[in-house]
Write an enzyme that holds these catalytic residues in place. Structure first.
Site, PDB file in Angstrom:
ATOM      1  N   HIS A 172      36.240  31.298  49.017  1.00 34.73           N
ATOM      2  CA  HIS A 172      35.470  30.345  49.763  1.00 34.73           C
ATOM      3  C   HIS A 172      33.954  31.068  50.059  1.00 34.73           C
ATOM      4  O   HIS A 172      33.713  30.969  51.094  1.00 34.73           O
ATOM      5  CB  HIS A 172      35.983  29.829  51.129  1.00 34.73           C
ATOM      6  CG  HIS A 172      35.503  28.308  51.338  1.00 34.73           C
ATOM      7  ND1 HIS A 172      36.393  27.342  51.695  1.00 34.73           N
ATOM      8  CD2 HIS A 172      34.243  27.728  51.491  1.00 34.73           C
ATOM      9  CE1 HIS A 172      35.736  26.205  52.098  1.00 34.73           C
ATOM     10  NE2 HIS A 172      34.324  26.538  51.841  1.00 34.73           N
TER      11      HIS A 172
ATOM     12  N   ALA B  94      33.612  22.571  45.824  1.00 33.30           N
ATOM     13  CA  ALA B  94      33.490  21.565  46.968  1.00 33.30           C
ATOM     14  C   ALA B  94      34.692  21.761  48.004  1.00 33.30           C
ATOM     15  O   ALA B  94      34.549  22.406  48.938  1.00 33.30           O
ATOM     16  CB  ALA B  94      33.770  20.229  46.413  1.00 33.30           C
ATOM     17  N   ARG B  95      35.836  21.158  48.180  1.00 35.84           N
ATOM     18  CA  ARG B  95      37.157  21.459  48.634  1.00 35.84           C
ATOM     19  C   ARG B  95      38.198  21.692  47.945  1.00 35.84           C
ATOM     20  O   ARG B  95      38.593  20.644  46.997  1.00 35.84           O
ATOM     21  CB  ARG B  95      37.277  20.362  49.779  1.00 35.84           C
ATOM     22  CG  ARG B  95      36.197  20.152  50.863  1.00 35.84           C
ATOM     23  CD  ARG B  95      36.345  21.432  51.778  1.00 35.84           C
ATOM     24  NE  ARG B  95      35.554  21.370  52.884  1.00 35.84           N
ATOM     25  CZ  ARG B  95      34.369  21.944  53.048  1.00 35.84           C
ATOM     26  NH1 ARG B  95      33.950  22.680  52.039  1.00 35.84           N
ATOM     27  NH2 ARG B  95      33.762  21.714  54.116  1.00 35.84           N
TER      28      ARG B  95
ATOM     29  N   ASP C  73      36.338  28.593  44.156  1.00 38.05           N
ATOM     30  CA  ASP C  73      35.991  29.290  45.076  1.00 38.05           C
ATOM     31  C   ASP C  73      36.582  28.489  46.355  1.00 38.05           C
ATOM     32  O   ASP C  73      36.448  29.035  47.384  1.00 38.05           O
ATOM     33  CB  ASP C  73      34.531  28.976  45.241  1.00 38.05           C
ATOM     34  CG  ASP C  73      33.832  29.595  46.619  1.00 38.05           C
ATOM     35  OD1 ASP C  73      34.075  30.800  46.779  1.00 38.05           O
ATOM     36  OD2 ASP C  73      33.265  29.098  47.486  1.00 38.05           O
TER      37      ASP C  73
ATOM     38  N   ASP D 174      29.339   9.770  40.904  1.00 34.43           N
ATOM     39  CA  ASP D 174      29.078   9.631  42.396  1.00 34.43           C
ATOM     40  C   ASP D 174      29.638   8.257  42.821  1.00 34.43           C
ATOM     41  O   ASP D 174      29.545   6.997  42.002  1.00 34.43           O
ATOM     42  CB  ASP D 174      27.625   9.676  42.579  1.00 34.43           C
ATOM     43  CG  ASP D 174      27.476   9.997  43.889  1.00 34.43           C
ATOM     44  OD1 ASP D 174      27.544  11.309  44.159  1.00 34.43           O
ATOM     45  OD2 ASP D 174      27.016   9.120  44.698  1.00 34.43           O
TER      46      ASP D 174
ATOM     47  N   GLU E 104      43.858  27.762  52.360  1.00 40.03           N
ATOM     48  CA  GLU E 104      43.140  29.245  52.288  1.00 40.03           C
ATOM     49  C   GLU E 104      43.630  29.993  53.706  1.00 40.03           C
ATOM     50  O   GLU E 104      43.827  29.389  54.633  1.00 40.03           O
ATOM     51  CB  GLU E 104      41.586  28.867  52.664  1.00 40.03           C
ATOM     52  CG  GLU E 104      41.187  27.930  51.202  1.00 40.03           C
ATOM     53  CD  GLU E 104      39.698  27.696  51.382  1.00 40.03           C
ATOM     54  OE1 GLU E 104      38.994  27.904  52.525  1.00 40.03           O
ATOM     55  OE2 GLU E 104      39.149  27.143  50.320  1.00 40.03           O
TER      56      GLU E 104
END
Length: 292
Positions: free
Chosen positions: A270, A223-224, A246, A163, A251
């Site tokens: 997504h 996430a992205r 995902d 993190d 997209e």
């Protein structure tokens, strides 16, 4: 308030009961044909991708229905002292369950058995893996990452968090700074991305990072899409154990993308955030933030 969230009549009445006067816009992707200069608060997702935020002259408060802040001009928000909230904690549970689902689908050879069932073929698969004892790297230790940590721990996995702001947290075996990502990647069987998309995290998973992952390791991106360099991932996939994707840089994912047909890749649109408890959780977050 926009159609980014499906409100019940009771939920809108509850907002009105604390002194709000609500205006409902179904499709936030359309240019608004109303005077927005008197609007003081907005509940939305991508409204400001399609409508100029500077026209909201009286804006004091934004409640996003998304977990990310990347669809809002945060510099403008900060400059004009607008209070902003995300849907913190709303989608964490279904996303964590989705990460478990994706890894197990690969470990237990779900596609193999599904195809055999369709063809009514009785054939054993001897090459199945266990989650127990696996080393899991969770990059991004916010709500989603922590819910992932809880669930993978329950399967007997060893969890290392990575993190920007490492801390002590009982849900992780240990947590280290983002500068230590390479070292953690080299030891991890499963890598789960739950980071926000920022200038620092764009293409964080690039060719160098993928080369540091273990042979047979699995990548999960909930996430992205732009956190992953897609071309670099596709080059390394034959060596890896697979990918659960995902989210994507573009997209919807283009029909000619090789990812659709790659054997060890799970592609979903997504969709990992979807769960039957979201509406209840989001309504609570919205009401409490506006009430305060």
């Amino acid at each position: 308030i926009t159609g980014a969230f499906k409100y019940s009549k009771e939920q809108i009445e509850k907002l009105n009961s604390i002194g709000c006067e609500t205006v409902f816009i179904q499709d936030e992707r359309e240019k608004l044909d109303i005077d927005v200069s008197c609007i003081e608060a907005v509940i939305c997702n991508g409204l400001f991708l399609y409508n100029d935020i500077s026209k909201f002259k009286s804006l004091k408060f934004i409640q996003l229905t998304s977990a990310g802040f990347d669809r809002v001009d945060m510099q403008y928000v900060k400059k004009h002292n607008i209070e902003i909230h995300n849907a913190r904690g709303v989608y964490s549970i279904p996303m964590a369950e989705f990460a478990i689902f994706g890894v197990l689908e690969l470990y237990k050879q779900g596609k193999f058995f599904q195809q055999n069932q369709a063809e009514k073929r009785w054939e054993k698969q001897r090459n199945l893996s266990e989650l127990f004892g696996k080393q899991v790297c969770i990059a991004g230790c916010g709500n989603v990452g922590t819910e992932c940590a809880k669930r993978f721990s329950a399967f007997g996995c060893r969890i290392t968090g990575v993190d920007l702001y490492p801390r002590e947290d009982e849900n992780y075996g240990k947590m280290v700074g983002i500068e230590n990502l390479s070292e953690v990647l080299s030891k991890s069987d499963i890598v789960i991305l739950t980071l926000p998309l920022t200038k620092e995290t764009r293409h964080l998973m690039n060719e160098e990072k993928f080369s540091q992952m273990k042979d047979g390791a699995i990548l999960v991106n909930i996430a992205r899409g732009a956190i992953v360099d897609t071309e670099a991932l596709m080059r390394e996939l034959p060596r890896l154990g697979g990918a659960v994707l995902d989210v994507f840089e573009e997209e919807p994912l283009r029909e000619d993308s090789p990812l659709w047909e790659m054997e060890k890749v799970i592609v979903t649109p997504h969709n990992s955030f979807v769960g039957d408890g979201n509406a209840r959780r989001l309504a609570g977050v919205i009401y409490e933030n506006i009430r305060r």
